[in-house]
Enzyme design. Structure first.
Site, PDB file in Angstrom:
ATOM      1  N   ASP A   1       6.179   4.119   5.012  1.00  0.00           N
ATOM      2  CA  ASP A   1       7.088   3.113   5.557  1.00  0.00           C
ATOM      3  C   ASP A   1       7.080   1.828   4.737  1.00  0.00           C
ATOM      4  O   ASP A   1       7.753   0.855   5.094  1.00  0.00           O
ATOM      5  CB  ASP A   1       6.781   2.829   7.029  1.00  0.00           C
ATOM      6  CG  ASP A   1       5.339   2.409   7.269  1.00  0.00           C
ATOM      7  OD1 ASP A   1       4.448   2.835   6.503  1.00  0.00           O
ATOM      8  OD2 ASP A   1       5.086   1.666   8.231  1.00  0.00           O
TER       9      ASP A   1
ATOM     10  N   HIS B   1       0.848  -1.197   0.000  1.00  0.00           N
ATOM     11  CA  HIS B   1       0.000   0.000   0.000  1.00  0.00           C
ATOM     12  C   HIS B   1       0.879   1.239   0.000  1.00  0.00           C
ATOM     13  O   HIS B   1       2.102   1.155   0.055  1.00  0.00           O
ATOM     14  CB  HIS B   1      -0.967  -0.001   1.191  1.00  0.00           C
ATOM     15  CG  HIS B   1      -0.315  -0.017   2.537  1.00  0.00           C
ATOM     16  ND1 HIS B   1       0.449  -1.063   2.994  1.00  0.00           N
ATOM     17  CD2 HIS B   1      -0.318   0.895   3.552  1.00  0.00           C
ATOM     18  CE1 HIS B   1       0.880  -0.805   4.215  1.00  0.00           C
ATOM     19  NE2 HIS B   1       0.443   0.387   4.574  1.00  0.00           N
TER      20      HIS B   1
END
Length: 313
Positions: free
Chosen positions: A104, A100
């Site tokens: 991070d 996604h």
């Protein structure tokens, strides 16, 4: 049907909680051969929301391998670890799969392209950024000894993908399921639907993007689904209260049928009575036991509403 896409998550509370838990998290090696076809490379970015850091994974048994996620921006330690593995083992990456859009998980892409510019055309993500390749539901990515199938699972993020490793009946769940505690979500309704879809597949092993491997994914999913349903039911009651200008009385409460209807839409009476209704009442009673909600009997119907003294968002 109410989607509750804007359910508020108390992120500051969650960050504080995870911060206190950080010292209790188990150590994860910077690089680990998890199985003969899965290598975990830590992102080097531990934090309140990242737990021990982002888990990125190399998949395959031959020279060509698949990379899942890329770590965080301005974290050179991740690309250093990755390049070292590739050189030591004489490997090259054929596909980069991003679970996604969160930083991070995608932040390491520029460092990766700087290392090998040819990989710019091999980056795949649902709802792709310019120059990236889209990922379709059910799409297959294969290298020697490894077959990966994409599973669209929005909720934590609008573009969230999980990836099935068919040879191990294992799932890479990204941020949908974590190795410790619970995740936060953007859309609670979509998230619950995604958890139900994953649970129906019967996967056993889970490699989450944060935390330790999960050896009993069905049991973990039961915990997650129950927590998500608790939040969703509470949010329906909170939504009802807020829409009525916080002028709470017994008439403004919702029956079990009305709560179920707002979450699931119109469903057959048989399904309401045999499955969804009883499980909803069980959760409502649990919420009442903790004094988050209350109820009153009106004209023979049990109606539920927010306990004004115990608002929880």
């Amino acid at each position: 049907m109410t989607t509750l896409a804007n359910v508020k998550i108390d992120r500051e509370f969650w960050k504080d909680y995870l911060s206190t838990q950080g010292s209790q998290l188990p150590h994860l090696d910077d690089v680990k051969d998890v199985t003969d076809r899965v290598i975990r490379v830590m992102g080097g970015n531990p934090g309140e929301m990242q737990l021990q850091g982002t888990n990125t994974f190399l998949l395959g048994t031959g020279k060509a391998i698949i990379l899942i996620d890329t770590g965080e921006v301005r974290m050179p330690v991740w690309i250093q670890r990755l390049v070292e593995i590739l050189k030591e083992r004489d490997l090259y990456i054929s596909h980069v799969l991003l679970t996604h859009w969160h930083g991070d998980h995608t932040g390491g892409v520029p460092d990766f392209i700087a290392y090998d510019a040819t990989l710019e055309n091999h980056i795949h993500k649902s709802h792709p950024d310019p120059g990236q390749n889209d990922i379709e539901e059910g799409q297959i990515f294969a290298v020697e000894g490894t077959t990966v199938k994409a599973l669209f699972t929005p909720g934590h993020a609008v573009d969230h993908m999980c990836f099935l490793l068919e040879e191990q009946n294992a799932l890479f769940t990204g941020d949908n399921v974590l190795g410790h505690e619970f995740t936060v979500v953007e859309d609670l309704t979509l998230y619950l639907q995604s958890l139900d879809i994953v649970a129906a597949q019967g996967f056993i092993i889970d490699y989450p993007a944060h935390g330790v491997e999960i050896e009993n994914l069905p049991a973990k999913l039961k915990q997650y689904i129950r927590r998500a349903r608790e939040k969703l039911i509470y949010s329906v009651l909170l939504d009802n209260w807020l829409n009525r200008g916080q002028n709470l009385n017994t008439k403004s409460g919702l029956s079990t049928r009305e709560i179920v209807s707002q979450i699931y839409g119109d469903i057959p009476q048989r399904l309401l009575q045999s499955e969804i209704g009883p499980s909803t009442v069980e959760i409502l009673r649990m919420l009442a036991d903790t004094r988050k909600v209350d109820f009153a009997i009106q004209s023979g119907t049990q109606r539920w509403f927010i306990n004004k003294g115990r608002q929880v968002v």
